[in-house]
Enzyme design. Structure first.
Site, mmCIF file in Angstrom:
data_model
loop_
_atom_site.group_PDB
_atom_site.id
_atom_site.type_symbol
_atom_site.label_atom_id
_atom_site.label_comp_id
_atom_site.label_asym_id
_atom_site.label_seq_id
_atom_site.Cartn_x
_atom_site.Cartn_y
_atom_site.Cartn_z
ATOM 1 N N HIS A 124 0.859 -1.185 0.000
ATOM 2 C CA HIS A 124 0.000 0.000 0.000
ATOM 3 C C HIS A 124 0.901 1.244 0.000
ATOM 4 C CE1 HIS A 124 -2.820 2.926 1.840
ATOM 5 N NE2 HIS A 124 -3.799 2.112 1.475
ATOM 6 N N ASP A 202 2.724 -4.639 8.134
ATOM 7 C CA ASP A 202 1.549 -3.789 7.944
ATOM 8 C C ASP A 202 0.319 -4.675 8.127
ATOM 9 O OD1 ASP A 202 -0.669 -2.500 6.949
ATOM 10 O OD2 ASP A 202 0.279 -1.834 5.087
ATOM 11 N N GLN A 205 -4.942 -4.925 7.157
ATOM 12 C CA GLN A 205 -6.007 -5.827 6.697
ATOM 13 C C GLN A 205 -6.056 -7.139 7.469
ATOM 14 O OE1 GLN A 205 -8.300 -4.937 4.659
ATOM 15 N NE2 GLN A 205 -7.395 -3.067 3.858
ATOM 16 N N LYS A 228 -10.556 -0.117 10.760
ATOM 17 C CA LYS A 228 -10.786 -1.339 9.972
ATOM 18 C C LYS A 228 -11.084 -2.533 10.868
ATOM 19 C CE LYS A 228 -7.457 0.137 6.461
ATOM 20 N NZ LYS A 228 -8.028 0.479 5.154
ATOM 21 N N CYS A 366 -4.757 2.442 -3.639
ATOM 22 C CA CYS A 366 -3.498 2.939 -3.054
ATOM 23 C C CYS A 366 -2.346 1.968 -3.293
ATOM 24 C CB CYS A 366 -3.641 3.226 -1.559
ATOM 25 S SG CYS A 366 -4.790 4.541 -1.187
HETATM 26 N N1 PMP Z 1 -1.958 -0.699 4.580
HETATM 27 C C1 PMP Z 1 -2.943 -1.408 4.052
HETATM 28 C C2 PMP Z 1 -2.682 -2.807 3.576
HETATM 29 C C3 PMP Z 1 -4.223 -0.853 3.953
HETATM 30 O O1 PMP Z 1 -5.220 -1.574 3.426
HETATM 31 C C4 PMP Z 1 -4.440 0.461 4.424
HETATM 32 C C5 PMP Z 1 -5.798 1.112 4.322
HETATM 33 N N2 PMP Z 1 -6.399 1.007 3.045
HETATM 34 C C6 PMP Z 1 -3.372 1.148 4.978
HETATM 35 C C7 PMP Z 1 -2.146 0.540 5.042
HETATM 36 C C8 PMP Z 1 -3.508 2.545 5.503
HETATM 37 O O2 PMP Z 1 -4.366 2.604 6.607
HETATM 38 P P1 PMP Z 1 -4.856 3.992 7.170
HETATM 39 O O3 PMP Z 1 -5.392 4.759 5.992
HETATM 40 O O4 PMP Z 1 -5.929 3.632 8.140
HETATM 41 O O5 PMP Z 1 -3.696 4.672 7.799
#
Ligand code: PMP
Length: 409
Positions: A124, A202, A205, A228, A366
């Site tokens: 991401h 990370d 998910q 999440k 993203c």
């Molecule tokens: N890493 C992953 C794998 C994600 O899916 C996301 C959120 N889409 C993020 C990082 C970023 O999370 P946040 O926007 O809550 O900081």
């Protein structure tokens, strides 16, 4: 699955009971953010109605209550991740902030020109851009473990070659938000550790979807977002192994993170408070506490099984549609499916599904470099959680079929 009445759990989520464009809402955008059970909403309301005060400073009753609840949330998160101590838990704004904290506090101190930060091609933007910024500042380089084909599985042979000096840090996504790949992070972290490489996982998910034990994974850092995992927006978690946190300098300065300040210098508190400058999001961790209780009340192993069964069912049914291209692993995927229809832009799929009350996501999720690697601009994605049902998947597949037919006339 697992003796849980999944339909009954839907009653805990007020937002699910509405119609959108005249159709019952089907919320399949859980990888973007999850919905909140009533107990979380009520906990936030109760906090603001009865206990609201600033933390760690007052000695009056409300401040004591707020501080106790805030620190109890830290202890709860430590148990949720099986950290050795609440001192290893730093509250952040979310996954993104946790990674930026590590990049700036740990990275600026530990990386030298020529060092390499290893990432996978699945990352991401939030586990990519902060490392690019850090690399530019310190003269380090980025390297990427490639993924193969539309399945997006990490090339283990290349990983074995890359996991060596001058790599100093290996930052990896646990569950890919755009493809649903589940990475064997415990194995990777063990191999990194043997070579003295620091690891960050990370868990955006994974944390709310499967049992997570940071000691079993053996990572140095683990990050996730409250929003999440059935919790509020605005709060996230950085787990850091005590040995590392203790040697890291603060990243932001201000109130709450100091022991003593004079006009020219300051001594800092020990972790985790050293990393929480200023008034934190107080209701966030308190709401997150309620969310983690709720998730563990169901059982994350059960949630994971349900997620996977829904996703496999959706994947297999979609695969029968002529002219569909499916991304991510054929088996063993996390609770989401990413796909494209022949000659239909993902945004059109999402717009037409929305008219049927179905919330999907279309775009690059993203992960622009990954999309480029797959040779696409975007995909449509349906992402599930425990309150989703097989009936909803049936309805979703029916709508996707209708969209495909509409465009192929
Ligand atoms: N890493 C992953 C794998 C994600 O899916 C996301 C959120 N889409 C993020 C990082 C970023 O999370 P946040 O926007 O809550 O900081």
């Amino acid at each position: 699955t697992g003796g849980v009445d999944w339909h009954r759990l839907r009653e805990d989520f007020p937002i699910l009971h509405q119609t959108v464009h005249g159709k019952p809402l089907i919320y399949f955008d859980n990888a973007a953010t999850s919905q909140k059970p009533r107990v979380v909403i009520e906990t936030l309301r109760r906090y603001y109605e009865r206990d609201n005060a600033n933390v760690h400073r007052g000695i009056h009753e409300l401040s004591n209550r707020a501080t106790q609840a805030y620190e109890a949330a830290r202890t709860r998160v430590a148990r949720f991740l099986n950290a050795r101590s609440p001192d290893e838990i730093v509250f952040t704004r979310g996954t993104t902030e946790g990674i930026n904290l590590v990049a700036q506090a740990w990275g600026l101190q530990n990386l030298r020109p020529g060092d390499v930060i290893l990432l996978t091609e699945l990352e991401h933007h939030s586990n990519l851009v902060p490392w690019q910024m850090l690399a530019q500042r310190v003269g380090a380089k980025l390297a990427f473990v490639p993924v193969t084909g539309d399945e997006g599985l990490v090339d283990e042979r290349r990983l074995a070659e890359l996991l060596a000096p001058p790599v100093k840090l290996f930052a990896m996504v646990h569950v890919s938000n755009s493809l649903g790949v589940v990475n064997p992070v415990a194995d990777w972290c063990a191999r990194a550790r043997q070579r003295g490489i620091v690891t960050l996982v990370d868990g955006a998910q994974s944390a709310g979807h499967m049992p997570v034990d940071v000691q079993a994974i053996g990572c140095d850092f683990f990050v996730f977002s409250g929003h999440k995992t059935c919790g509020p927006t605005g709060v996230g978690v950085l787990y850091g192994r005590r040995e590392l946190l203790e040697h890291m300098p603060p990243w932001q300065g201000g109130g709450e993170m100091i022991l003593s300040v004079d006009y020219h210098q300051t001594t800092f508190k020990a972790p985790p408070h050293r990393f929480e400058a200023g008034t934190p999001d107080i209701s966030g961790p308190i709401g997150l506490h309620a969310a983690l209780d709720y998730l563990d009340g169901i059982g994350r192993a059960r949630i994971w099984q349900h997620d996977q069964e829904l996703a496999q069912y959706a994947y297999d049914r979609l695969a029968a549609i002529p002219g569909i291209r499916l991304f991510g692993p054929k088996r063993g995927r996390a609770g989401l499916v990413s796909f494209l229809l022949n000659d239909v832009h993902a945004h059109d799929v999402v717009t037409l599904a929305d008219r049927e009350g179905i919330a999907l996501r279309g775009g690059h999720h993203c992960t622009q470099p990954l999309m480029r690697k797959l040779g696409v601009e975007s995909t449509a994605r349906a992402s599930f959680y425990f309150y989703n049902t097989f009936e909803e998947v049936d309805r979703f597949v029916e709508v996707i079929r209708a969209i495909q037919k509409f465009f192929s006339r």
